[in-house]
Design an enzyme around this catalytic site. Structure first.
Site, short mmCIF file in Angstrom:
data_model
loop_
_atom_site.label_atom_id
_atom_site.label_comp_id
_atom_site.label_asym_id
_atom_site.label_seq_id
_atom_site.Cartn_x
_atom_site.Cartn_y
_atom_site.Cartn_z
N ASP A 118 -7.20 27.96 -30.67
CA ASP A 118 -7.55 29.53 -30.80
C ASP A 118 -6.54 31.22 -31.00
O ASP A 118 -6.07 30.85 -29.37
CB ASP A 118 -8.36 30.35 -29.06
N LYS A 177 -22.22 34.52 -33.66
CA LYS A 177 -22.10 35.81 -33.85
C LYS A 177 -23.43 35.88 -34.99
O LYS A 177 -23.32 36.72 -35.65
CB LYS A 177 -21.06 35.64 -34.06
N ARG A 223 -40.76 45.64 -49.43
CA ARG A 223 -38.92 45.90 -48.09
C ARG A 223 -39.29 45.50 -46.94
O ARG A 223 -37.09 45.01 -47.25
CB ARG A 223 -39.20 47.74 -47.83
N LYS A 246 -14.74 26.80 -22.80
CA LYS A 246 -14.15 28.29 -23.65
C LYS A 246 -13.27 28.10 -21.93
O LYS A 246 -13.09 27.91 -20.73
CB LYS A 246 -14.86 29.16 -23.99
N GLU A 288 -11.71 24.27 -26.31
CA GLU A 288 -10.86 25.70 -26.64
C GLU A 288 -9.58 25.54 -25.95
O GLU A 288 -9.45 25.37 -24.68
CB GLU A 288 -11.25 27.23 -26.29
#
Lengths: 281, 281, 281, 281, 281, 281
Positions: A218, A135, A100, A167, A197
């Site tokens: 962005d 992320k 597993r 950013k 950005e």
């Protein structure tokens, strides 16, 4: 290095996964007093890009160092439903304990590689490349970034230590985009480019004037990104970002940007379907 | 206990997530020489069930022990797009370093809680309950099982040490289902029930005769599961398993089974969309 | 962050230093049955650049969380012999146990900062900057790189993960400098510049033609480095390296190179002389 | 035991050194897609006493367990410039990743051994012996004490747990030297001698009267130390300490003291010059 | 320092004890959904010497940092059945989770302290002292040696690093007792005495002639030990060892030996009876 | 799995035991400059049930990976005084360093197994079984529970996560036994039975009425326990607990209870007498 990690760092992740699954051993196997040596195979239950097989094998080896492994494919190979992926032989109890945690890792990494491959295929023929983001699943960043590469996409920076990316919050704190880029170029260190950005063509032009090496566009429209591509001087690279979803990537790539960063590669990839079958007793 | 874990075990996960994101500090913040105290809020960008807020706050606290936090909601609350979730105040550099690891965890756990909530709602009014499985992210099992509970579903066993579940491979190794159940009942220990997996009505009847306390119906048709529900004696519980997907759960629940175990709760939950916005400088 | 490290990573180093010094406690203090609260000061015994005071204080705090500290100067300050650096108050036994590990760290880091400051002063008025290298003490890299910055010099890459630097062994493995630079530029990732080491003007010119962003001039004469400075196009940076020793740095800086990397900053810095004096009982 | 440490404790140090140098792998080797098996040698670039070769080899083995090693000399051997020290063969990428951490350790330990050897040679023919101190690099005490022994000097206590040494601060806290020695002798435990620090002949005589087994003469003139040597009874040992620097040790030894403790053995030893050369591709 | 250990080392032991008892939380408390704040007391159920109370309190604090504690006695105090030892107040769930690991430690350490106290009392009025041995529970040596001191006995060396004790196997390996003692005295380091084990008066006399500082009389009759006491010169200490059991210690002490080492202090001490009672809800 | 633990978890315990015994190596062996290869045997000095031999061997292997082992018996075998248990061959220094930590573990585990065996024999012929408790040595629970099984007794739950056991404090917090059992049955999860503690026949009857699956009879007289055995319905199991001491177990077993839990198995087992003898040099 195994799957993009040192052996020691990978083992640390795998031992944690084993410990959380069986801190006291396997109550079922012990109640049944099972023993003996068996072999089993990993089996593809759908089409996907294989990723993480060596790490999956390593789970078995950590639980039973005398286990034996035969991979039938290498990471990066596209498998079809029904194909056997690799074989493990060893003590039955150890194999049932390993199955597993090994599958959990293999299914997740193959899911990411498959998602990355599909994103890459979607923009084939354009000059753009797919990038990942930060992320990722807590604790699994190196493995997930490896899966992205296995699928044919590129890694953005590994983390905050690994490159300069200014950013909106940084710009707000500094006061202006121009000042932020200028300060970064002065302090960045000699080996790093400076990326900034922007959210509009106006900011984009300010970034160019400030001397940014890369510009992250962005949440801009494809029209604005196409215009930015036309306006940029030689040597300045463009990254499209913000809500980039499979299915809409080709249109973005056709704006002429160099990179498209896709958080969904890692934060929402579906685990692919793989089973582990005992062949013999 | 925070989010179903001891403080120490949670910190170990969070520190690993922080270290992989910024082993050398934040090159951008350092290049920009940013400082000062700010506050920021987590913001819901879609509707979802909140899960993991205390763990997310803990990321900030580990990076800057002088950070301050105000939660606006508790885990388990369904939030709508646009709602503010909680506020953090502290050193700007620390906040920018904490934001991404905190979001990665919060988005994933909320994604699982949301998936669990939807599965639970799908079978509302029936007597069945949703269970999770062992198909969790390596290293995050306790957190993901907590997210399942937060969404209103139940946890199956935490791992192999935590209950007796006889599966096809065990039966094959023992030789017969009857012998496996009988051996398990003899050895299980006095505090544990014995669950056994069956794939057909014939095996189901064998399980009943052998004295199983619970029967897992693996990949059986709804018709067969309905029949099993009718045939079972008082006190024997039934679990439907195998390819249980949101959308088809209600029909399964209506067969009369007691539990439906859904691997997709954890192995393929989509991260929900949450942002972190700096409010002030 | 304390002295360029996360609190957790720093504590891990300090606890190791404490454990190796007193695994069983302090046999002398125990034999003498000493107790009571005292204060003590760190005292400069020669002129140097202070570095590591917060880490030194942290040793006391780890051994006795109720210790109190007052720094009299900040890291980076040049102290003269006889100046008091900071005061600690706490339990006598804890202070005697903390003193040596704290001094060992403070003397080493101040030694590095002092060496870096002197190297920086030697080239004052030129356009060159001093860089450190990867020749650091095993386990102490982040602290020693912090000491280099404290002394006013710059950090080269933190390690192999942190930038592209093609050296002679890489070139030999690839087959040619041109091919190595070209391959690196293709694969480096969008955020990194490419630096290449050369040992002669001929190689230097090959590096320029291949498109290197930075060139490391290894063990080249000042004459050749001056010529390289004249020949390089705008935007290409030059680093002088190889046997760069204090005393000869100014002549190197005057060749027009941008950076001079000095291994001796970290691998051979002398510990400065600091004592710790108990003031009162 | 390797270099005076257990394998596990040494590995912990080496893995930390590897991790801080390449947390994400080697960006250069990966960009160049280097591979293949090579061999390399460590090469002495000046005369020094070799120390730490097995630990250096262990770095390579931790990164690539299939590496092979041949030492050409044992620790303690004096090497001349140009001599080859040992050979390593293995995967090119692993070797390039191992080289710097291995050299950092080998150069430092050999530097300490060389310094210890020179101090020992300086007092050759006298009855005195050179001792080290607790002024070691945080985390590396066992290795550095091993290097001191490798150079032919002796280790003082390993740390505060490892022997009784009453210093000025202890005496001040107790109230008098006589009381401190007497208390220590009562409580020291049956296996330990009692050493006490004195700063004058007057204190020395008080120490003798109090029954000290060893006396540390701190910052006393050679004349006073010579007198102390004459006055001491049989069985009492004398240690000269305080500002003991290479070059002045012989005169100290000739006062008749038994030990001279030299902090500079470890706190300020210069790294010796060693290179690692790839021989073949 | 808490109970003879650094806070960090003690916490490591306690966290391990907590983790092995409740890796997934407390299933009973969770099933009952218990909460609220309560207080409880430790209660002596028989007469014993208290030892380990601060460590026991620390268990509660690790599980719930907001717990509050009041000790009613200090370690070393002899308690009678029925006396309350100390009070804890905090969250009910945390208290129920802490109780058993805390009691397990407190009962064991108090058992050792009680055994040590009784052995000490048995030889009261003689000049002998009771020593412990290295026969301690794996992982708990520092705590158990602290319990021995709490009971009024002395610690022998903490381990192999902590003193010279030549035993039969060493002598066999060296070839003769005389040679072993002589070699040890040459190499022992200046701070350590040399102890040697003998099994007969003949060997005892050889040890004296060889210059041993201490002699361990192993499994010798009381008559032979009395003779050894008479024969030994001033300054040589004698330790009786081998099958030293409570009840026979006084006769041994009366032979004139200085120390009696008793393995049963630690290897077979019975846990004393202590309960933990919730007072209020 | 070795002795009921994963290799990694066992090694962690053993390395801690080794480190606390010899943090700086073996001062005696080093002073004597001992070397060479020897063999030695473990020897039973009294009759006992062997337990922990593989773990004892593992101590030698961790200190010297080239050690060789031959077990003469398996765990669970009853040995007589004078029997040789197993042989180890390896480096003399490593063997002398391994001997004590290995013996400390082997003597303790064999002591527990022997105690468990005797308790089991005492009730032979009855239908009752002996259970252990959570009263184990901090850090050694899995090993001690393994020793209990080795002696032929059964393990109660491994800890608080591992089963539902409602005790007096829980009942007080909930308000009534009936409500506590009912709440537990509702929330326990489908795999767990519910056990509840009672102190009188009245409470026992309340427990039956509330539907408890198991009832722990705490400190009840044999008469009351016999009556409870008569009254209980089919399928409800009874556990006798509270002051259960060897010698009185048979009378308890004859009351008809199913289980007798005996804390003294682990909290007060005497270490059995085993020596380690070097055979040859």
């Amino acid at each position: 290095m195994v799957c993009g990690m040192s052996e020691q760092a990978l083992d640390s992740i795998l031992l944690q996964a084993i410990a959380e699954d069986s801190p006291y051993g396997d109550r079922t196997v012990e109640a049944l007093a099972l023993g003996g040596t068996v072999s089993g195979v990993f089996l593809a239950k759908e089409e996907f890009v294989l990723c993480g097989l060596q790490a999956a094998f390593r789970v078995f080896e950590l639980i039973d160092p005398s286990s034996a492994f035969v991979p039938f494919f290498e990471d990066g190979k596209t498998l079809k439903a029904g194909e056997r992926i690799g074989r493990v032989a060893g003590d039955l109890g150890a194999i049932l304990k390993s199955e597993r945690p090994a599958l959990n890792l293999l299914q997740r990494l193959s899911g990411i590689a498959t998602t990355a491959r599909r994103a890459t295929e979607e923009i084939e023929g354009t000059t753009a490349r797919i990038l990942d983001t930060r992320k990722t699943t807590p604790g699994l960043r190196l493995l997930e970034k490896y899966a992205v590469r296995t699928g044919g996409a590129l890694n953005h920076r590994m983390g905050l230590s690994d490159g300069i990316l200014i950013k909106d919050n940084h710009i707000a704190a500094v006061g202006s985009l121009t000042e932020a880029v200028s300060r970064a170029k002065a302090n960045a260190g000699h080996l790093w480019r400076v990326e900034v950005e922007v959210g509009s063509l106006e900011e984009f032009r300010e970034a160019l004037a400030a001397g940014a090496d890369l510009v992250l566009l962005d949440n801009m429209s494809n029209e604005d990104m196409a215009r930015a591509s036309l306006e940029r001087p030689n040597g300045v690279l463009l990254e499209a970002s913000g809500g980039m979803k499979p299915g809409s990537l080709r249109a973005v790539a056709q704006t002429g940007v160099d990179f498209i960063s896709v958080g969904a590669l890692t934060h929402s990839a579906r685990a692919v379907d793989i089973s582990f079958e005992i062949e013999s007793h």
